[in-house]
Design an enzyme around this catalytic site. Structure first.
Site, PDB file in Angstrom:
ATOM      1  N   TRP A  47      10.676   6.781  62.355  1.00 24.05           N
ATOM      2  CA  TRP A  47      10.548   6.733  63.817  1.00 24.05           C
ATOM      3  C   TRP A  47      10.126   5.345  64.269  1.00 24.05           C
ATOM      4  CZ3 TRP A  47      13.336  10.202  65.815  1.00 24.05           C
ATOM      5  CH2 TRP A  47      13.395  11.488  65.290  1.00 24.05           C
ATOM      6  N   ASP A 101       3.123   5.838  69.562  1.00 28.58           N
ATOM      7  CA  ASP A 101       3.941   7.043  69.505  1.00 28.58           C
ATOM      8  C   ASP A 101       3.077   8.093  68.807  1.00 28.58           C
ATOM      9  OD1 ASP A 101       5.668   9.114  68.911  1.00 28.58           O
ATOM     10  OD2 ASP A 101       7.172   7.869  67.898  1.00 28.58           O
ATOM     11  N   LYS A 134       6.213  18.899  69.114  1.00 30.29           N
ATOM     12  CA  LYS A 134       5.533  19.033  67.832  1.00 30.29           C
ATOM     13  C   LYS A 134       4.202  19.764  68.033  1.00 30.29           C
ATOM     14  CE  LYS A 134       8.879  16.357  66.322  1.00 30.29           C
ATOM     15  NZ  LYS A 134       8.840  14.913  66.412  1.00 30.29           N
TER      16      LYS A 134
HETATM   17  C1  LIG Z   1      10.027  13.846  66.523  1.00 26.47           C
HETATM   18  C2  LIG Z   1       9.552  12.458  66.690  1.00 26.47           C
HETATM   19  C3  LIG Z   1      10.239  11.536  67.506  1.00 26.47           C
HETATM   20  C4  LIG Z   1      11.530  11.870  68.221  1.00 26.47           C
HETATM   21  O1  LIG Z   1      11.302  12.733  69.245  1.00 26.47           O
HETATM   22  P1  LIG Z   1      12.495  13.213  70.208  1.00 26.47           P
HETATM   23  O2  LIG Z   1      11.738  13.897  71.291  1.00 26.47           O
HETATM   24  O3  LIG Z   1      13.367  14.112  69.400  1.00 26.47           O
HETATM   25  O4  LIG Z   1      13.227  12.027  70.685  1.00 26.47           O
HETATM   26  C5  LIG Z   1       9.713  10.275  67.645  1.00 26.47           C
HETATM   27  N1  LIG Z   1       8.573   9.905  67.012  1.00 26.47           N
HETATM   28  C6  LIG Z   1       7.907  10.749  66.210  1.00 26.47           C
HETATM   29  C7  LIG Z   1       6.651  10.298  65.540  1.00 26.47           C
HETATM   30  C8  LIG Z   1       8.377  12.049  66.033  1.00 26.47           C
HETATM   31  O5  LIG Z   1       7.707  12.900  65.233  1.00 26.47           O
END
Ligand SMILES: *Cc1c(COP(=O)(O)O)cnc(C)c1O
Length: 356
Positions: A99, A166, A190
């Site tokens: 990511w 993030d 998540k």
């Molecule tokens: C799942 C995830 C993403 C991507 O998320 P989307 O909402 O599918 O774009 C980005 N960063 C991390 C750390 C993730 O776990």
């Protein structure tokens, strides 16, 4: 029958949040209308969105000067929107997983990117600790929990320049010092709610400092000004987020979540370390409390498919590891009960017995 959902996302949600959402989809609070039919400009929805923001601020003890936005597009869209709004000439990134790499690739369209450190040399099995953040960069971007590789930054960094994180897969899993961050973002699916909505917690004074013109929908200031209601936001997803936040609060807040998450992670990692059939993949001090990655130990690689079959017969789902790591990944978000982890640990013991 209870299903033990170890899926990485979309993931397990609190029962009460699912029930409240199901009810609201049939009829929202005696309005005679479904949650899916109401206007995003109705009083009812404005109250829901406002409560979601204020609950999140209460739970994370967000200081004054910050706003929370609920937006569509997923965390992946924020990989673009962050540099659009914050990157003038140069930004620093910590490369800790897939990511982070995607965030870096997008930011490169907007200016110079300095990758201050990377754990790519060991397939992202640790968090780099020794590096210098350049003082002349506009911000430093980190991924607090690496969902795919199972490593996690367990502390809030001190950073001399605006810190951007993030936090898609560990938001609300522990108390965090929001004042150390300029911007925190993630997809809700998540640990905060269903897919379809992202959250952005932004310190207002970092906005409006880039020279470029920003398209209206990609300008954070648009959404700050309109409290996430400039256009139609993901109404139903935001409702469920509010229900999840209410649940976190009722259960004792993020301090209690952290306590439970530590207990769940300890139970599983202790078994991974004890059981000769399994091996952890991440440096111990950097192991994620949210996503535990492990594989069959040396010499037992051929038993991987059999173990997955074994656990699925006991109602465990979502345990298969990401293709870039292999093996298994147990995602243990807030709503996953300790009993589910105990069930997995029991499976590992039984599987060991069966393979003696
Ligand atoms: C799942 C995830 C993403 C991507 O998320 P989307 O909402 O599918 O774009 C980005 N960063 C991390 C750390 C993730 O776990």
């Amino acid at each position: 029958m209870t299903i033990h959902n170890f899926g990485p996302g979309p993931a397990v949600l609190p029962d009460v949040a699912l029930k409240k959402t199901a009810e609201a989809i049939l009829e929202l609070d005696n309005t005679g209308l479904s949650l899916l039919e109401i206007s995003h400009r109705s009083q009812e929805f404005e109250a829901i969105a406002a409560e979601a923001e204020s609950l999140l601020h209460e739970l994370l003890d967000v200081p004054a000067g910050y706003r929370t936005l609920f937006l569509g597009g997923g965390a992946s869209t924020q990989f673009v929107v962050v540099p659009y709004n914050l990157l003038n000439t140069k930004a620093a990134y910590l490369e800790t997983g897939a990511w982070a790499q995607k965030a870096i690739a997008e930011a490169k369209h907007f200016g110079e990117i300095e990758v201050v450190a990377s754990s790519k040399d060991k397939n992202f099995t640790y968090i780099p600790k020794k590096y210098t953040v350049p003082k002349d960069a506009d911000y430093f971007h980190i991924t607090t929990n690496n969902t795919i590789f199972g490593s996690e930054l367990h502390t809030d960094l001190d950073c001399p320049i605006p810190l951007v994180a993030d936090t898609s897969s560990d938001i609300l899993s522990r108390p965090m010092d929001v004042s150390k961050y300029a911007l925190i973002y993630g997809g809700a699916q998540k640990n905060m709610g269903p897919a379809g909505v992202s959250f952005v917690i932004v310190r207002e004074d970092v906005l409006g400092k880039v020279d470029r013109r920003i398209p209206t929908m990609l300008d954070y200031r648009t959404h700050v000004e309109h409290s996430s209601l400039y256009n139609t936001p993901p109404v139903a997803s935001i409702f469920t987020v509010r229900e999840v936040l209410r649940w976190v609060k009722a259960e004792g807040g993020v301090v209690e979540m952290q306590k439970r998450n530590r207990a769940k992670a300890k139970l599983l990692y202790d078994e991974v370390d004890r059981n000769p059939l399994f091996a952890g993949t991440v440096a111990k001090e950097d192991r994620s409390l949210m996503n535990a990655c492990f594989v069959m130990s040396k010499g037992n690689e051929d038993k991987e498919a059999a173990f997955l079959e074994f656990v699925s017969a006991r109602s465990i789902v979502g345990l298969k590891g990401h293709r870039s790591v292999g093996g298994f990944r147990a995602s243990m978000y807030n709503a996953l009960p300790l009993e589910s982890v105990q069930e997995l640990v029991d499976c590992m013991r039984l599987f060991e017995e069966d393979n003696k």
